[in-house]
Design a protein around this motif. Structure first.
Motif, PDB file in Angstrom:
ATOM      1  N   GLU A   1      -8.720  -0.587  20.038  1.00 55.33           N
ATOM      2  CA  GLU A   1      -7.877  -0.390  20.925  1.00 55.33           C
ATOM      3  C   GLU A   1      -7.709   0.522  21.134  1.00 55.33           C
ATOM      4  OE1 GLU A   1      -6.016  -5.338  20.912  1.00 55.33           O
ATOM      5  OE2 GLU A   1      -4.560  -3.729  20.496  1.00 55.33           O
ATOM      6  N   ALA A   2      -8.444   1.511  21.764  1.00 54.96           N
ATOM      7  CA  ALA A   2      -7.938   2.888  21.689  1.00 54.96           C
ATOM      8  C   ALA A   2      -8.168   2.964  22.575  1.00 54.96           C
ATOM      9  CB  ALA A   2      -8.967   3.653  21.034  1.00 54.96           C
ATOM     10  N   SER A   3      -6.878   3.680  23.212  1.00 56.69           N
ATOM     11  CA  SER A   3      -6.698   4.145  24.975  1.00 56.69           C
ATOM     12  C   SER A   3      -7.818   5.421  25.109  1.00 56.69           C
ATOM     13  CB  SER A   3      -5.866   4.009  25.378  1.00 56.69           C
ATOM     14  OG  SER A   3      -4.677   5.236  23.543  1.00 56.69           O
ATOM     15  N   THR A   4      -7.783   6.314  24.790  1.00 50.10           N
ATOM     16  CA  THR A   4      -8.151   7.910  24.636  1.00 50.10           C
ATOM     17  C   THR A   4      -9.269   7.983  23.927  1.00 50.10           C
ATOM     18  OG1 THR A   4      -6.930   8.832  23.231  1.00 50.10           O
ATOM     19  CG2 THR A   4      -6.391   8.193  25.228  1.00 50.10           C
ATOM     20  N   ALA A   5     -10.292   8.454  25.018  1.00 51.95           N
ATOM     21  CA  ALA A   5     -11.496   8.801  23.501  1.00 51.95           C
ATOM     22  C   ALA A   5     -11.043  10.469  22.889  1.00 51.95           C
ATOM     23  CB  ALA A   5     -12.453   9.562  24.830  1.00 51.95           C
ATOM     24  N   PRO A   6     -11.787  11.438  21.884  1.00 49.09           N
ATOM     25  CA  PRO A   6     -10.973  12.053  21.399  1.00 49.09           C
ATOM     26  C   PRO A   6     -11.953  12.955  21.690  1.00 49.09           C
ATOM     27  CG  PRO A   6     -11.877  11.051  19.814  1.00 49.09           C
ATOM     28  CD  PRO A   6     -12.162  10.094  20.826  1.00 49.09           C
TER      29      PRO A   6
ATOM     30  N   GLY B   1      -2.929  16.485  37.231  1.00 55.02           N
ATOM     31  CA  GLY B   1      -2.708  16.173  35.386  1.00 55.02           C
ATOM     32  C   GLY B   1      -4.288  15.254  34.836  1.00 55.02           C
ATOM     33  N   GLY B   2      -5.825  15.769  35.752  1.00 55.86           N
ATOM     34  CA  GLY B   2      -7.176  15.881  35.735  1.00 55.86           C
ATOM     35  C   GLY B   2      -8.193  16.200  35.728  1.00 55.86           C
ATOM     36  N   VAL B   3      -9.674  15.705  36.207  1.00 55.49           N
ATOM     37  CA  VAL B   3      -9.938  16.083  36.667  1.00 55.49           C
ATOM     38  C   VAL B   3     -10.642  15.883  36.917  1.00 55.49           C
ATOM     39  CG1 VAL B   3     -10.613  17.858  34.775  1.00 55.49           C
ATOM     40  CG2 VAL B   3     -11.759  16.002  34.496  1.00 55.49           C
TER      41      VAL B   3
ATOM     42  N   LEU C   1     -16.403   3.147  30.164  1.00 52.66           N
ATOM     43  CA  LEU C   1     -16.012   4.383  29.878  1.00 52.66           C
ATOM     44  C   LEU C   1     -15.277   5.043  30.050  1.00 52.66           C
ATOM     45  CD1 LEU C   1     -19.948   5.167  29.015  1.00 52.66           C
ATOM     46  CD2 LEU C   1     -18.028   4.552  27.116  1.00 52.66           C
ATOM     47  N   ALA C   2     -15.046   5.110  31.487  1.00 52.21           N
ATOM     48  CA  ALA C   2     -14.077   6.283  32.097  1.00 52.21           C
ATOM     49  C   ALA C   2     -12.479   5.602  32.082  1.00 52.21           C
ATOM     50  CB  ALA C   2     -14.429   6.017  33.193  1.00 52.21           C
ATOM     51  N   ARG C   3     -12.796   4.309  32.241  1.00 54.33           N
ATOM     52  CA  ARG C   3     -11.236   3.223  32.240  1.00 54.33           C
ATOM     53  C   ARG C   3     -10.452   3.579  30.453  1.00 54.33           C
ATOM     54  NH1 ARG C   3     -11.803  -1.891  36.230  1.00 54.33           N
ATOM     55  NH2 ARG C   3     -11.702  -0.660  38.056  1.00 54.33           N
ATOM     56  N   SER C   4     -11.385   3.744  29.559  1.00 56.51           N
ATOM     57  CA  SER C   4     -11.443   3.512  28.178  1.00 56.51           C
ATOM     58  C   SER C   4     -10.987   4.945  27.976  1.00 56.51           C
ATOM     59  CB  SER C   4     -12.733   3.602  27.074  1.00 56.51           C
ATOM     60  OG  SER C   4     -13.628   4.163  27.157  1.00 56.51           O
ATOM     61  N   ALA C   5     -11.182   6.008  28.895  1.00 54.67           N
ATOM     62  CA  ALA C   5     -10.332   7.489  28.604  1.00 54.67           C
ATOM     63  C   ALA C   5      -8.823   8.031  29.011  1.00 54.67           C
ATOM     64  CB  ALA C   5     -11.601   7.927  28.633  1.00 54.67           C
ATOM     65  N   GLY C   6      -9.161   6.517  29.949  1.00 57.86           N
ATOM     66  CA  GLY C   6      -7.865   6.810  30.612  1.00 57.86           C
ATOM     67  C   GLY C   6      -8.114   7.359  32.690  1.00 57.86           C
TER      68      GLY C   6
ATOM     69  N   PRO D   1      -9.100  12.292  32.626  1.00 59.23           N
ATOM     70  CA  PRO D   1      -7.471  13.489  32.204  1.00 59.23           C
ATOM     71  C   PRO D   1      -8.690  14.706  31.221  1.00 59.23           C
ATOM     72  CG  PRO D   1      -8.637  12.008  29.857  1.00 59.23           C
ATOM     73  CD  PRO D   1      -9.223  11.354  31.413  1.00 59.23           C
ATOM     74  N   ALA D   2      -7.255  15.919  32.244  1.00 57.59           N
ATOM     75  CA  ALA D   2      -7.863  17.159  31.503  1.00 57.59           C
ATOM     76  C   ALA D   2      -7.517  17.060  30.253  1.00 57.59           C
ATOM     77  CB  ALA D   2      -6.737  17.543  32.493  1.00 57.59           C
ATOM     78  N   GLY D   3      -8.725  18.458  30.124  1.00 61.05           N
ATOM     79  CA  GLY D   3      -8.853  18.640  28.660  1.00 61.05           C
ATOM     80  C   GLY D   3      -7.485  19.450  27.803  1.00 61.05           C
TER      81      GLY D   3
END
Length: 463
Positions: A314-319, A389-391, A436-441, A461-463
């Motif tokens: 249940e991870a919400s972001t990709a590191p 807040g992102g790209v 995949l995109a949704r799993s990273a927000g 999301p922005a890095g």
């Protein structure tokens, strides 16, 4: 230390089943309640029998007192027709001086000493004495007033009959208690067994349904509230099992779809290389293409497996972070494009970073870019830009676009607008990119108002 040693023994003796434990609890509770009731009952019976004995002693003392004359200065005992019956177990005192006593009782016996103490108190009182042979005797004193002197009559009664009645009642109550405990245990086991029968049935059904991925449900309404809650919990568990199975099936389909393109390149290069003798330079070029395709397959496997682990956890972001421009340029350079199609990347001078790893960014954009190259007439444009807040990354082509009737099914797994277009994909590229995109927000969306061609936008999301 001893209690610690006894714990394993107590655990071994404890019932293993819920039915046995509930029955044991019910038996223990019933035993405590019955014991308390038995003690109270026998205490009340014992007091009642003692009061009956005291009443009989007082009645006998009243009868004897009628034969004692205290009107003269000297106490006299009058003779009566039933004198021998009245003199049985009777002591008569003038003040503290003993006038008469039972013929079979000695002067220093416990009964006589107790009778003397009762007479010396000068008030009505009773006492119990354990005489010879451990038999209990009850004595009661009664004052006889009148004239110038006071006499005291003390009567005695053997409590053996009363004690025998009390013992009989105690034994009967103990036998009744044992029968009640046995019946309570048997009825409790029967009732608990019948109450737990639906639970056992639901357990068997859950085992069977989870094995075959059945669509059956437990919470069908009716029955006790506890069983309804258990049914809802089991339904939720079955839903999670079905979701895991669907995820595995989807992952398998996505793997096969994503691995098809590099595997096709490898097979094509090998067929081309074996069609006729090749030079050393051509062989090296073939090896480089095969190595690049194999590396692409490895990246696909690593990305999909990482995504599967993140979904389980249940991870919400990709590191990680990725520079957007180098990743997009590398993808457009190594992507096989028809001769008439030109792919360009347009990004400003300002650094643009996404909050995902480069491999993750590549797996999100790759299906969109491959579709754009496949359906474009002449141009594919990849644009990167910054958003609050992102790209955002826009993939635009000048092809025929998405049929209007198919827009609602565009991101559904396994659906294709034209299955006979000569492309052997499984319709999983766009759903994979969005997931995949949704799993990273982030998100993957389609701009239905863009003409001509098609435009897809990836937000991360922005890095």
């Amino acid at each position: 230390m001893r209690s610690v040693r006894h714990r394993p023994v107590l655990r071994a003796l404890a019932p293993r089943t819920l039915r046995g434990r509930l029955s044991l609890v019910a038996l223990t509770t019933a035993a405590l309640l019955i014991t308390a009731l038995t003690v109270v009952f026998n205490t009340v019976v014992e007091r009642h029998l003692r009061h009956q004995a005291d009443d009989e002693l007082r009645a006998r003392a009243t009868a004897v007192a009628a034969t004692v004359d205290t009107s003269s200065p000297q106490v006299r005992v009058l003779e009566t027709a039933n004198d021998q019956l009245l003199d049985t177990n009777v002591w008569i005192y003038a003040d503290r001086r003993l006038l008469e006593k039972p013929p079979a009782t000695a002067d220093g016996s416990p009964l006589t000493r107790t009778a003397g103490r009762l007479a010396a108190r000068g008030a009505p009182d009773c006492a119990t004495v354990h005489a010879e042979g451990q038999r209990s005797v009850r004595l009661c004193a009664r004052q006889v007033s009148g004239g110038d002197v006071t006499a005291t009559v003390v009567t005695a009664l053997d409590l053996a009959p009363y004690q025998s009645s009390a013992d009989t009642l105690l034994m009967g109550s103990l036998i009744l208690d044992a029968v009640m405990l046995v019946c309570a245990y048997a009825l409790t086991r029967l009732a608990v067994g019948r109450a737990l029968r639906p639970v056992r049935t639901m357990t068997d059904q859950a085992t069977q349904w989870s094995a075959v991925a059945s669509d059956e449900r437990f919470s069908t309404g009716g029955g006790p509230v506890e069983l309804a809650r258990l049914g809802a919990s089991l339904d939720a568990l079955l839903d999670r099992i079905r979701a895991v199975l669907r995820h595995e099936q989807q992952l398998t389909g996505e793997l096969s779809h994503e691995l098809r393109t590099p595997l096709t390149r490898i097979i094509a290069e090998l067929d081309w290389w074996r069609s006729r003798p090749r030079s050393a330079a051509e062989t090296r070029a073939t090896h480089e293409v095969i190595a690049e395709a194999a590396q692409s397959m490895r990246t696909i496997c690593d990305t999909l497996l990482l995504d599967a682990r993140e979904n389980v956890a249940e991870a919400s972001t990709a590191p990680g972070t990725a520079a957007v421009a180098p990743v997009l340029r590398h993808m457009t350079q190594r992507l096989p494009t028809p001769a008439q199609v030109k792919a360009t990347v347009e990004i400003g001078d300002a650094p643009l970073e996404a909050g995902v790893t480069p491999a993750f960014l590549e797996r999100v954009v790759s299906p969109l870019l491959a579709n754009a190259v496949r359906y474009a007439r002449s141009t594919v444009t990849v644009t990167g830009r910054r958003t609050p807040g992102g790209v955002a990354i826009d993939i635009t082509d000048d092809g025929s676009g998405v049929p209007e009737a198919f827009v609602g099914e565009l991101f559904q797994p396994g659906r294709r607008a034209d299955p006979d277009d000569g492309h052997h994909g499984a319709g999983l590229g766009l759903p994979l990119a969005r997931r995949l995109a949704r799993s990273a927000g982030g998100e993957v969306s389609y701009d239905a108002g863009h003409v001509p061609g098609a435009r897809f936008t990836v937000t991360l999301p922005a890095g």
